[in-house]
Design a protein around this motif. Structure first.
Motif, short mmCIF file in Angstrom:
data_model
loop_
_atom_site.label_atom_id
_atom_site.label_comp_id
_atom_site.label_asym_id
_atom_site.label_seq_id
_atom_site.Cartn_x
_atom_site.Cartn_y
_atom_site.Cartn_z
N LYS A 64 -2.54 -12.02 2.78
CA LYS A 64 -2.10 -10.84 3.55
C LYS A 64 -2.61 -9.57 2.89
CE LYS A 64 2.16 -12.99 5.27
NZ LYS A 64 3.65 -12.98 5.19
N LEU A 65 -2.56 -9.55 1.57
CA LEU A 65 -3.06 -8.40 0.82
C LEU A 65 -4.56 -8.24 1.02
CD1 LEU A 65 -2.45 -6.17 -1.23
CD2 LEU A 65 -2.75 -7.87 -3.05
N ARG A 66 -5.28 -9.34 0.97
CA ARG A 66 -6.73 -9.31 1.17
C ARG A 66 -7.07 -8.77 2.56
NH1 ARG A 66 -9.75 -12.34 5.27
NH2 ARG A 66 -11.92 -12.48 4.55
N ASN A 67 -6.32 -9.21 3.58
CA ASN A 67 -6.57 -8.75 4.95
C ASN A 67 -6.31 -7.25 5.09
OD1 ASN A 67 -7.24 -11.34 5.69
ND2 ASN A 67 -5.23 -11.83 6.53
N ALA A 68 -5.26 -6.78 4.40
CA ALA A 68 -4.95 -5.34 4.46
C ALA A 68 -6.07 -4.52 3.83
CB ALA A 68 -3.63 -5.08 3.74
N ILE A 69 -6.63 -5.01 2.72
CA ILE A 69 -7.72 -4.29 2.05
C ILE A 69 -9.01 -4.36 2.89
CG2 ILE A 69 -9.19 -4.20 -0.01
CD1 ILE A 69 -6.85 -5.46 -1.55
N ALA A 70 -9.32 -5.55 3.39
CA ALA A 70 -10.59 -5.75 4.08
C ALA A 70 -10.63 -5.09 5.45
CB ALA A 70 -10.86 -7.25 4.22
N HIS A 71 -9.51 -5.06 6.14
CA HIS A 71 -9.51 -4.58 7.53
C HIS A 71 -8.94 -3.19 7.70
CE1 HIS A 71 -10.82 -8.56 8.47
NE2 HIS A 71 -9.68 -9.12 8.14
N GLY A 72 -8.53 -2.58 6.62
CA GLY A 72 -8.08 -1.19 6.70
C GLY A 72 -6.58 -1.08 6.90
N ARG A 73 -5.96 -0.20 6.11
CA ARG A 73 -4.55 0.08 6.24
C ARG A 73 -4.32 1.46 5.65
NH1 ARG A 73 -0.16 -3.46 3.11
NH2 ARG A 73 -0.41 -1.82 1.57
N PHE A 74 -3.34 2.19 6.18
CA PHE A 74 -3.07 3.52 5.64
C PHE A 74 -2.72 3.40 4.16
CE2 PHE A 74 -1.99 4.54 10.16
CZ PHE A 74 -3.01 5.46 10.34
N LEU A 75 -3.29 4.30 3.37
CA LEU A 75 -3.18 4.20 1.92
C LEU A 75 -2.12 5.09 1.31
CD1 LEU A 75 -6.99 4.20 1.08
CD2 LEU A 75 -5.46 2.24 0.99
N PHE A 76 -1.65 6.09 2.05
CA PHE A 76 -0.76 7.08 1.46
C PHE A 76 0.51 6.44 0.91
CE2 PHE A 76 2.94 9.93 1.94
CZ PHE A 76 2.60 10.86 0.97
N GLN A 77 0.88 6.86 -0.31
CA GLN A 77 2.11 6.39 -0.94
C GLN A 77 2.91 7.60 -1.38
OE1 GLN A 77 0.74 3.99 -4.19
NE2 GLN A 77 -0.58 2.76 -2.88
N PRO A 78 4.14 7.76 -0.89
CA PRO A 78 4.94 8.94 -1.26
C PRO A 78 5.44 8.89 -2.70
CG PRO A 78 6.23 7.45 0.10
CD PRO A 78 4.84 6.90 0.08
N ILE A 79 5.50 7.70 -3.29
CA ILE A 79 6.01 7.54 -4.65
C ILE A 79 5.00 6.76 -5.48
CG2 ILE A 79 7.87 6.57 -6.06
CD1 ILE A 79 9.69 6.81 -3.62
#
Length: 398
Positions: free
Chosen positions: A188-203
């Protein structure tokens, strides 16, 4: 085995490494040169036999392309890691590189997987057809017609990435529940990295990274690296790295949430989990330890209800030995259990933390170290905050 083993094959003697792949005479001279090198021999170990197995596969036309591709991808990942010793800059990229190696290995077994799937589906269809009293002369036509429908529905003709990885692991004897749970998580982590996901982290957590990383835990990368090392070793028929994955997986693999939930409801069915083996310094085959319970809770607070967790583990918590080896277990468990609604458990949490402060090297300044992690996972801890404020009022700033 030092990581240099699989990098030296394509780095040794700059200017020659691209030639030996195509010229057998140069390749032979190259391999003999390496085998005489003392870099594969130490006072404790001799890796020359392992090197011979690696070179044999490289020189075998059946395995040559895959062997060289694996070594090249592994060497590239080593370079990324050497450029990023703190795993802050290129963790996502290095994780994808490890998955490229997994994909190479799993693709090499794809045809084998398809044949097994076809055989099992057709066998099941024949068994079902016999129940329907299908005549023998119609059996083959029935199976072939239904096979097209069933195989398409199940994806048997084009198994997905996850299925191929799990099959690869099972063929390498890596098929425990915890292994599979870890693989599902990192896919799941690999798919999020490979296919794009919003990166912003408030903390953010310390240490601060110059870039946003989708992968948050260095431990995930450590386990995946050890897993890939073992699979590469298995491909080359060497066992040097087997113990590395065994040790890392025992220390870092978490059990599935459903396993912890079952333990909460039916602790008597988990014979391996005792007062002693719950201690993270000892551990057990299930992976259910105080450290893993803590991590599983802060990462999945909606799936692990805090009151249920504290009430079901109350007996174990009260019997958690106050020793130096258990300092971390006592601390992290007390912090999260402090927020439950069971007054007895809450009182014990205060007592255990006071014991840490008064009887070990654990100091007031250590109390705040856990807060960024709790904030990062959006865990509320009002009682613990109040406890820290009281300590500050008594002892001043820390």
């Amino acid at each position: 085995m030092p990581p240099v083993m699989f990098s030296v094959v394509t780095k040794y003697h700059k200017g020659r490494h691209s030639l030996f792949l195509y010229n057998s005479e140069i390749f032979y001279a190259f391999t003999q040169d390496i085998l005489r090198s003392p870099i594969f021999q130490t006072e404790m170990n001799d890796y020359s036999k392992d090197l011979e197995k690696v070179l044999f596969k490289i020189n075998d036309s059946k395995y040559k392309n895959l062997s060289i591709s694996l070594l090249d991808r592994w060497r590239k990942n080593l370079n990324l890691e050497n450029e990023d010793l703190e795993s802050n800059l290129y963790r996502d990229e290095a994780l994808l590189g490890l998955f490229q190696i997994l994909e190479l290995l799993s693709n090499s077994r794809e045809d084998e997987l398809k044949k097994i799937a076809e055989s099992k589906i057709k066998s099941s269809l024949k068994e079902y057809a016999s129940l329907m009293l299908t005549r023998n002369d119609e059996l083959d036509n029935y199976v072939n017609d239904k096979y097209k429908i069933v195989s398409t529905a199940l994806g048997a003709k084009s198994p997905n990435f996850s299925t191929k990885i799990k099959y690869l692991l099972s063929k390498n004897g890596i098929d425990s529940e915890n292994d599979m749970y870890f693989v599902e998580s990192v896919i799941k982590l690999r798919n999020a990295i490979a296919h794009g996901r919003f990166l912003f982290q408030p903390i953010f957590r310390w240490p601060l990274t110059p870039f946003f990383n989708i992968s948050q835990n260095v431990s995930e990368f450590d386990v995946l690296r050890s897993l890939v090392k073992r699979l590469i070793g298995n491909f080359f028929e060497i066992s040097t790295w087997n113990s590395d994955y065994t040790e890392v997986s025992k220390a870092l693999l978490k059990p599935p949430i459903k396993t912890i939930q079952k333990f909460m409801k039916e602790p008597e069915t988990f014979k391996q989990v005792t007062f002693d083996t719950l201690e993270s310094s000892i551990g057990n085959e299930t992976g259910i330890t105080w450290a893993n319970i803590y991590l599983s809770y802060i990462e999945n607070p909606k799936k692990l209800n805090l009151d249920d967790l504290a009430n079901s583990l109350k007996r174990y918590f009260f019997n958690l030995k106050k020793t130096e080896d258990n300092i971390d277990d006592i601390f992290v468990t007390s912090v999260i259990f402090m927020e439950c609604s069971n007054d007895e458990v809450v009182a014990e949490c205060y007592r255990k933390i006071e014991w840490l402060l008064n009887n070990t090297h654990f100091h007031d300044s250590s109390l705040i170290n856990i807060m960024p992690e709790l904030d990062f996972h959006h865990i509320q801890y009002p009682r613990y905050k109040k406890f820290i404020e009281m300590r500050r009022n008594i002892d001043g700033e820390f």
